[in-house]
Design a protein around this motif. Sequence first.
Motif, PDB file in Angstrom:
ATOM      1  N   MET A 198       4.944  -7.190  -7.173  1.00  0.00           N
ATOM      2  CA  MET A 198       3.935  -7.270  -6.121  1.00  0.00           C
ATOM      3  C   MET A 198       2.715  -6.440  -6.506  1.00  0.00           C
ATOM      4  SD  MET A 198       6.307  -6.867  -2.691  1.00  0.00           S
ATOM      5  CE  MET A 198       7.655  -8.019  -2.362  1.00  0.00           C
ATOM      6  N   ARG A 199       1.547  -6.902  -6.106  1.00  0.00           N
ATOM      7  CA  ARG A 199       0.334  -6.109  -6.281  1.00  0.00           C
ATOM      8  C   ARG A 199       0.478  -4.837  -5.455  1.00  0.00           C
ATOM      9  NH1 ARG A 199      -5.747  -7.516  -4.029  1.00  0.00           N
ATOM     10  NH2 ARG A 199      -6.865  -5.921  -5.252  1.00  0.00           N
ATOM     11  N   CYS A 200       0.041  -3.721  -6.021  1.00  0.00           N
ATOM     12  CA  CYS A 200       0.164  -2.447  -5.319  1.00  0.00           C
ATOM     13  C   CYS A 200      -1.177  -1.720  -5.298  1.00  0.00           C
ATOM     14  CB  CYS A 200       1.222  -1.571  -5.988  1.00  0.00           C
ATOM     15  SG  CYS A 200       1.536  -0.028  -5.082  1.00  0.00           S
ATOM     16  N   LEU A 201      -1.624  -1.359  -4.107  1.00  0.00           N
ATOM     17  CA  LEU A 201      -2.785  -0.497  -3.932  1.00  0.00           C
ATOM     18  C   LEU A 201      -2.286   0.930  -3.739  1.00  0.00           C
ATOM     19  CD1 LEU A 201      -4.927  -2.656  -1.460  1.00  0.00           C
ATOM     20  CD2 LEU A 201      -4.826  -2.758  -3.967  1.00  0.00           C
ATOM     21  N   GLY A 202      -2.733   1.830  -4.594  1.00  0.00           N
ATOM     22  CA  GLY A 202      -2.263   3.213  -4.569  1.00  0.00           C
ATOM     23  C   GLY A 202      -3.247   4.115  -3.843  1.00  0.00           C
ATOM     24  N   PHE A 203      -2.842   4.609  -2.677  1.00  0.00           N
ATOM     25  CA  PHE A 203      -3.706   5.455  -1.854  1.00  0.00           C
ATOM     26  C   PHE A 203      -3.612   6.899  -2.343  1.00  0.00           C
ATOM     27  CE2 PHE A 203      -4.287   7.729   2.390  1.00  0.00           C
ATOM     28  CZ  PHE A 203      -5.670   7.641   2.348  1.00  0.00           C
ATOM     29  N   ALA A 204      -4.728   7.422  -2.805  1.00  0.00           N
ATOM     30  CA  ALA A 204      -4.770   8.785  -3.344  1.00  0.00           C
ATOM     31  C   ALA A 204      -5.831   9.574  -2.594  1.00  0.00           C
ATOM     32  CB  ALA A 204      -5.071   8.763  -4.834  1.00  0.00           C
ATOM     33  N   ALA A 205      -5.435  10.174  -1.483  1.00  0.00           N
ATOM     34  CA  ALA A 205      -6.376  10.917  -0.652  1.00  0.00           C
ATOM     35  C   ALA A 205      -6.518  12.365  -1.097  1.00  0.00           C
ATOM     36  CB  ALA A 205      -5.928  10.874   0.804  1.00  0.00           C
ATOM     37  N   HIS A 206      -5.512  12.864  -1.837  1.00  0.00           N
ATOM     38  CA  HIS A 206      -5.477  14.295  -2.141  1.00  0.00           C
ATOM     39  C   HIS A 206      -5.619  14.608  -3.629  1.00  0.00           C
ATOM     40  CE1 HIS A 206      -4.351  14.859   2.032  1.00  0.00           C
ATOM     41  NE2 HIS A 206      -3.304  14.068   1.872  1.00  0.00           N
ATOM     42  N   ASP A 207      -5.689  13.566  -4.479  1.00  0.00           N
ATOM     43  CA  ASP A 207      -5.877  13.791  -5.915  1.00  0.00           C
ATOM     44  C   ASP A 207      -6.566  12.577  -6.513  1.00  0.00           C
ATOM     45  OD1 ASP A 207      -3.920  11.795  -6.354  1.00  0.00           O
ATOM     46  OD2 ASP A 207      -2.314  13.267  -6.435  1.00  0.00           O
ATOM     47  N   ASP A 208      -6.651  12.516  -7.834  1.00  0.00           N
ATOM     48  CA  ASP A 208      -7.387  11.410  -8.467  1.00  0.00           C
ATOM     49  C   ASP A 208      -6.563  10.134  -8.620  1.00  0.00           C
ATOM     50  OD1 ASP A 208      -5.634  12.026 -10.504  1.00  0.00           O
ATOM     51  OD2 ASP A 208      -7.174  12.633 -11.941  1.00  0.00           O
TER      52      ASP A 208
ATOM     53  N   ALA B 216      -1.879   5.292 -10.929  1.00  0.00           N
ATOM     54  CA  ALA B 216      -2.505   4.299 -11.806  1.00  0.00           C
ATOM     55  C   ALA B 216      -1.660   4.035 -13.037  1.00  0.00           C
ATOM     56  CB  ALA B 216      -3.900   4.772 -12.210  1.00  0.00           C
ATOM     57  N   VAL B 217      -1.065   5.092 -13.596  1.00  0.00           N
ATOM     58  CA  VAL B 217      -0.300   4.929 -14.826  1.00  0.00           C
ATOM     59  C   VAL B 217       0.931   4.049 -14.601  1.00  0.00           C
ATOM     60  CG1 VAL B 217       1.218   6.953 -14.578  1.00  0.00           C
ATOM     61  CG2 VAL B 217       0.527   6.197 -16.860  1.00  0.00           C
ATOM     62  N   LEU B 218       1.369   3.948 -13.355  1.00  0.00           N
ATOM     63  CA  LEU B 218       2.533   3.124 -13.017  1.00  0.00           C
ATOM     64  C   LEU B 218       2.150   1.681 -12.687  1.00  0.00           C
ATOM     65  CD1 LEU B 218       4.451   5.701 -10.794  1.00  0.00           C
ATOM     66  CD2 LEU B 218       5.019   5.024 -13.132  1.00  0.00           C
ATOM     67  N   GLY B 219       0.845   1.436 -12.557  1.00  0.00           N
ATOM     68  CA  GLY B 219       0.406   0.066 -12.314  1.00  0.00           C
ATOM     69  C   GLY B 219      -0.310  -0.175 -11.010  1.00  0.00           C
ATOM     70  N   ALA B 220      -0.577   0.889 -10.235  1.00  0.00           N
ATOM     71  CA  ALA B 220      -1.279   0.721  -8.962  1.00  0.00           C
ATOM     72  C   ALA B 220      -2.789   0.656  -9.167  1.00  0.00           C
ATOM     73  CB  ALA B 220      -0.942   1.869  -8.014  1.00  0.00           C
ATOM     74  N   GLU B 221      -3.458  -0.051  -8.265  1.00  0.00           N
ATOM     75  CA  GLU B 221      -4.914  -0.032  -8.180  1.00  0.00           C
ATOM     76  C   GLU B 221      -5.280   1.082  -7.199  1.00  0.00           C
ATOM     77  OE1 GLU B 221      -6.499  -4.042  -7.382  1.00  0.00           O
ATOM     78  OE2 GLU B 221      -4.472  -4.737  -7.895  1.00  0.00           O
ATOM     79  N   VAL B 222      -5.871   2.148  -7.724  1.00  0.00           N
ATOM     80  CA  VAL B 222      -6.059   3.358  -6.930  1.00  0.00           C
ATOM     81  C   VAL B 222      -7.313   3.263  -6.054  1.00  0.00           C
ATOM     82  CG1 VAL B 222      -6.502   5.845  -7.061  1.00  0.00           C
ATOM     83  CG2 VAL B 222      -4.808   4.786  -8.569  1.00  0.00           C
ATOM     84  N   PHE B 223      -7.186   3.738  -4.821  1.00  0.00           N
ATOM     85  CA  PHE B 223      -8.322   3.878  -3.908  1.00  0.00           C
ATOM     86  C   PHE B 223      -8.121   5.151  -3.096  1.00  0.00           C
ATOM     87  CE2 PHE B 223      -5.102   2.006  -1.301  1.00  0.00           C
ATOM     88  CZ  PHE B 223      -5.384   2.375   0.011  1.00  0.00           C
ATOM     89  N   SER B 224      -9.176   5.620  -2.439  1.00  0.00           N
ATOM     90  CA  SER B 224      -9.088   6.909  -1.751  1.00  0.00           C
ATOM     91  C   SER B 224      -9.510   6.864  -0.292  1.00  0.00           C
ATOM     92  CB  SER B 224      -9.947   7.955  -2.473  1.00  0.00           C
ATOM     93  OG  SER B 224     -11.301   7.546  -2.507  1.00  0.00           O
TER      94      SER B 224
ATOM     95  N   ILE C 132       0.865  -1.186   0.000  1.00  0.00           N
ATOM     96  CA  ILE C 132       0.000   0.000   0.000  1.00  0.00           C
ATOM     97  C   ILE C 132       0.895   1.228   0.000  1.00  0.00           C
ATOM     98  CG2 ILE C 132      -1.841   1.267   1.161  1.00  0.00           C
ATOM     99  CD1 ILE C 132      -2.823  -1.335   2.337  1.00  0.00           C
ATOM    100  N   GLU C 133       0.808   2.018  -1.060  1.00  0.00           N
ATOM    101  CA  GLU C 133       1.710   3.145  -1.296  1.00  0.00           C
ATOM    102  C   GLU C 133       0.944   4.385  -1.726  1.00  0.00           C
ATOM    103  OE1 GLU C 133       4.680   4.267  -1.206  1.00  0.00           O
ATOM    104  OE2 GLU C 133       5.875   2.550  -0.576  1.00  0.00           O
ATOM    105  N   ASP C 134       1.590   5.553  -1.567  1.00  0.00           N
ATOM    106  CA  ASP C 134       0.971   6.798  -2.020  1.00  0.00           C
ATOM    107  C   ASP C 134       1.887   7.616  -2.922  1.00  0.00           C
ATOM    108  OD1 ASP C 134       2.786   7.586   0.012  1.00  0.00           O
ATOM    109  OD2 ASP C 134       1.586   9.375   0.448  1.00  0.00           O
ATOM    110  N   SER C 135       3.056   7.074  -3.262  1.00  0.00           N
ATOM    111  CA  SER C 135       4.007   7.830  -4.076  1.00  0.00           C
ATOM    112  C   SER C 135       4.416   7.056  -5.317  1.00  0.00           C
ATOM    113  CB  SER C 135       5.267   8.160  -3.263  1.00  0.00           C
ATOM    114  OG  SER C 135       6.070   7.002  -3.091  1.00  0.00           O
ATOM    115  N   GLU C 136       4.884   7.797  -6.310  1.00  0.00           N
ATOM    116  CA  GLU C 136       5.354   7.159  -7.537  1.00  0.00           C
ATOM    117  C   GLU C 136       6.536   6.245  -7.273  1.00  0.00           C
ATOM    118  OE1 GLU C 136       3.934  11.274  -9.152  1.00  0.00           O
ATOM    119  OE2 GLU C 136       4.600  10.433  -7.241  1.00  0.00           O
ATOM    120  N   ASN C 137       7.468   6.680  -6.416  1.00  0.00           N
ATOM    121  CA  ASN C 137       8.620   5.841  -6.112  1.00  0.00           C
ATOM    122  C   ASN C 137       8.201   4.535  -5.450  1.00  0.00           C
ATOM    123  OD1 ASN C 137      10.655   7.410  -7.165  1.00  0.00           O
ATOM    124  ND2 ASN C 137      11.144   8.440  -5.243  1.00  0.00           N
ATOM    125  N   GLY C 138       7.221   4.616  -4.558  1.00  0.00           N
ATOM    126  CA  GLY C 138       6.749   3.422  -3.879  1.00  0.00           C
ATOM    127  C   GLY C 138       6.041   2.458  -4.810  1.00  0.00           C
ATOM    128  N   VAL C 139       5.178   3.003  -5.672  1.00  0.00           N
ATOM    129  CA  VAL C 139       4.486   2.149  -6.638  1.00  0.00           C
ATOM    130  C   VAL C 139       5.492   1.497  -7.577  1.00  0.00           C
ATOM    131  CG1 VAL C 139       2.851   2.102  -8.559  1.00  0.00           C
ATOM    132  CG2 VAL C 139       2.332   3.448  -6.525  1.00  0.00           C
TER     133      VAL C 139
END
Length: 211
Positions: free
Chosen positions: A177-187, A192-200, A162-169
């Motif tokens: 590894m599967r990556c869930l991308g936490f986006a609390a402050h933007d879309d 997503a473009v890096l391969g994360a499944e985005v959630f907020s 579970i990551e929120d940065s491009e470097n982490g994803v």
Amino acid sequence: MHDLVIFDCDGVLVDSEVVSNQVLVSNLARYGLNLTLQECMSLFVGGTMVGVRDKARDLGAALPDNWIDEVYAETYDRLRLGVPLVAGVSQLLDRLDQQDIPYCVASNGSPDKMQITLGQNGLWDRFKGVMYSAHVLGTGKPDPAMFLKAAERFGSARPVVIEDSENGVTAAIRAQMRCLGFAAHDDGARLAVLGAEVFSDMAEVPELLGI
């Protein structure tokens, strides 16, 4: 089902990114680099402080040789005044405990910083002994080494990050590894473009994990 959840720290467990970057904005302005908070976060979130220093110098900041120690001291002083948990994190950890799914934290930040932020909020004891820091390992995200080391230690065959940065994803994808991308402050498009499944919202994670 996943057999390990690897959390980033800043911006995922604790809502510290805005506070830390406000300190950075003020500090860099003293050295001739004027950035808005949004510009600062876009440039530096998820990086190592060595990377921040080098990029800031490239952008024209006249940083002294002891700048990293200086900005860490200023940041830690501000974080000690208080930093909240990301909403829903405690409930998510409780759910993982109920399902007997282990978890750990892997951060480009230092152990001292994690002790300050996690120690305020009752998470230090939950993650003590299962903390991975780029400062200790000697290499940080986007290098996948930290995630791979965590998975090896836990004997994990199906970890999720579970990551929120491009470097982490990027590190998670490189580790396959599967990556869930936490986006609390933007879309979350940048993740997503890096391969994360985005959630907020952390309340979404149990369903995403199938628990």
